[in-house]
Design an enzyme around this catalytic site. Structure first.
Site, PDB file in Angstrom:
ATOM      1  N   SER A 257       0.827  -1.203   0.000  1.00  0.00           N
ATOM      2  CA  SER A 257       0.000   0.000   0.000  1.00  0.00           C
ATOM      3  C   SER A 257       0.861   1.253   0.000  1.00  0.00           C
ATOM      4  CB  SER A 257      -0.854   0.045   1.263  1.00  0.00           C
ATOM      5  OG  SER A 257      -1.580  -1.128   1.404  1.00  0.00           O
TER       6      SER A 257
ATOM      7  N   HIS B  55      -1.224  -2.587  -7.126  1.00  0.00           N
ATOM      8  CA  HIS B  55      -1.966  -2.283  -5.899  1.00  0.00           C
ATOM      9  C   HIS B  55      -3.462  -2.473  -6.136  1.00  0.00           C
ATOM     10  CE1 HIS B  55      -3.047   0.943  -2.669  1.00  0.00           C
ATOM     11  NE2 HIS B  55      -3.110  -0.271  -2.181  1.00  0.00           N
TER      12      HIS B  55
ATOM     13  N   GLU C  40      -3.954   0.153  -9.038  1.00  0.00           N
ATOM     14  CA  GLU C  40      -2.965   1.224  -9.158  1.00  0.00           C
ATOM     15  C   GLU C  40      -1.644   0.552  -9.549  1.00  0.00           C
ATOM     16  OE1 GLU C  40      -2.311   3.214  -5.386  1.00  0.00           O
ATOM     17  OE2 GLU C  40      -2.200   5.170  -6.335  1.00  0.00           O
TER      18      GLU C  40
ATOM     19  N   ASN D 175      -3.516   6.012  -1.414  1.00  0.00           N
ATOM     20  CA  ASN D 175      -3.377   6.166   0.036  1.00  0.00           C
ATOM     21  C   ASN D 175      -2.883   7.538   0.460  1.00  0.00           C
ATOM     22  OD1 ASN D 175      -4.397   3.761   1.139  1.00  0.00           O
ATOM     23  ND2 ASN D 175      -2.682   2.693   0.198  1.00  0.00           N
TER      24      ASN D 175
END
Ligand SMILES: NC(=O)c1ccc[n+]([C@@H]2O[C@H](COP(=O)([O-])OP(=O)(O)OC[C@H]3O[C@@H](n4cnc5c(N)ncnc54)[C@H](O)[C@@H]3O)[C@@H](O)[C@H]2O)c1
Length: 295
Positions: A118, A139, A151, A189
């Protein structure tokens, strides 16, 4: 690509294995813990059962998906002859560097090594291997079988060819890949975690209670799930670790994790996976607090 290994059978690993297997790939699912492998396979089976009940797939597709997955506790056996490894082990940089060093030694020289991290630097993970051009971030979002986004994070050294291969592969899984560069938190994130942290800070400051904060964000901002419930689903340990990576990476206090989050993780209150976080997920309260919108 036909053969994929997934490292880690936890929240993300079992979802990634499920998604590849349902798209016809042969999947080697690897975890150091036999109990995690069993729990991961149980979760995949339950999610497939729910899809059959909703007539999204039929029984034959469910069985084919399960038959495409083989489980292992030994990494070196599991990754033999795979075209791609997707690592989804615990979010800890030392652990990931160790896993990638080992993968580099045991995988064939053409194997692409992807990580579902992450927040940990793809460039740093790539530098632990002798094939930095073939290391990339993949991701996935939770829950993997239904979330469209992947991602795709290019490390400083990731090649154009490998990036294109992984972008194309994500499309064959029915996903929407988005290419981003390798800076702490990437895009998802970097934007999400400060919001979750601020919602925990709002609770910590006594501005409002758990359900009130989540209700404001659900009804006021049209979020499908409140931020505190989302943090419980992601795992509070995972949230803490991502915030720490961004705090260290940018040296900016705006990413400092809220003391309440730190304390809850210390107390083992990790959210859905531990049975308690901001909400109670013990067996008697689970149905009430686990959103049934998934799968
Ligand atoms: N939870 C989320 O919503 C989410 C979303 C996107 C990405 N991620 C990332 O995915 C990764 C996995 O997160 P998770 O939430 O699934 O964690 P998790 O704690 O649910 O599962 C981690 C699994 O890794 C296994 N493991 C630990 N060391 C291992 C090793 N050496 N070899 C093989 N398996 C090992 C553990 O036994 C466990 O089953 C992390 O990098 C995390 O940042 C998580």
């Amino acid at each position: 690509m036909k053969n994929i290994a997934v490292i880690g059978a936890g929240t993300m690993g079992n979802g990634i294995a499920h998604t590849f297997a349902q798209s016809g790939f042969k999947v080697q699912l690897i975890d150091i813990s036999k109990a995690s492998l069993q729990k991961g396979m149980d979760t995949i089976t339950n999610n497939l059962d729910r899809m059959v009940a909703k007539e999204k797939i039929n029984n034959a597709q469910k069985n084919d998906t399960l038959n495409n997955i083989t489980t292992h506790t030994d990494i070196s056996k599991g990754v033999k002859d795979v075209d791609l490894v997707v690592e989804a082990a615990t979010e800890n940089s030392e652990l990931k560097l160790k896993i990638f060093k080992q993968l580099d030694e045991v995988c064939s020289k053409d194997t692409i090594l992807a990580t579902n991290t992450s927040s940990i630097s793809i460039t740093q993970i790539a530098a632990a291997t002798s094939r930095p051009k073939q290391v990339i971030g993949m991701h996935f979002m939770n829950p993997v079988p239904i979330m469209k986004l992947v991602e795709i994070i290019r490390g400083y050294t990731t090649s154009d060819e490998v990036t294109k291969t992984i972008m194309d592969l994500s499309k064959t899984l029915g996903k929407e890949p988005v290419e981003v560069n390798d800076y702490p938190g990437f895009v998802a994130n970097r934007i999400l975690m400060p919001m979750l942290n601020e919602s925990i800070e709002t609770l910590y400051n006594g501005v409002a209670g758990v359900t009130e904060i989540d209700t404001v964000m659900k009804l006021g901002m049209a979020h499908p799930m409140g931020p505190l419930q989302l943090a419980d689903f992601i795992g509070l340990d995972v949230c803490l670790s991502i915030l720490n990576v961004m705090y260290d990476g940018f040296k900016n206090p705006k990413y400092a994790p809220c003391p309440l989050l730190v304390n809850m993780v210390r107390a083992g209150k990790l959210g859905v996976k531990s049975g308690e976080g901001f909400y109670d997920y013990s067996e008697s309260r689970k149905a009430e607090n686990v959103s049934q919108q998934f799968l």
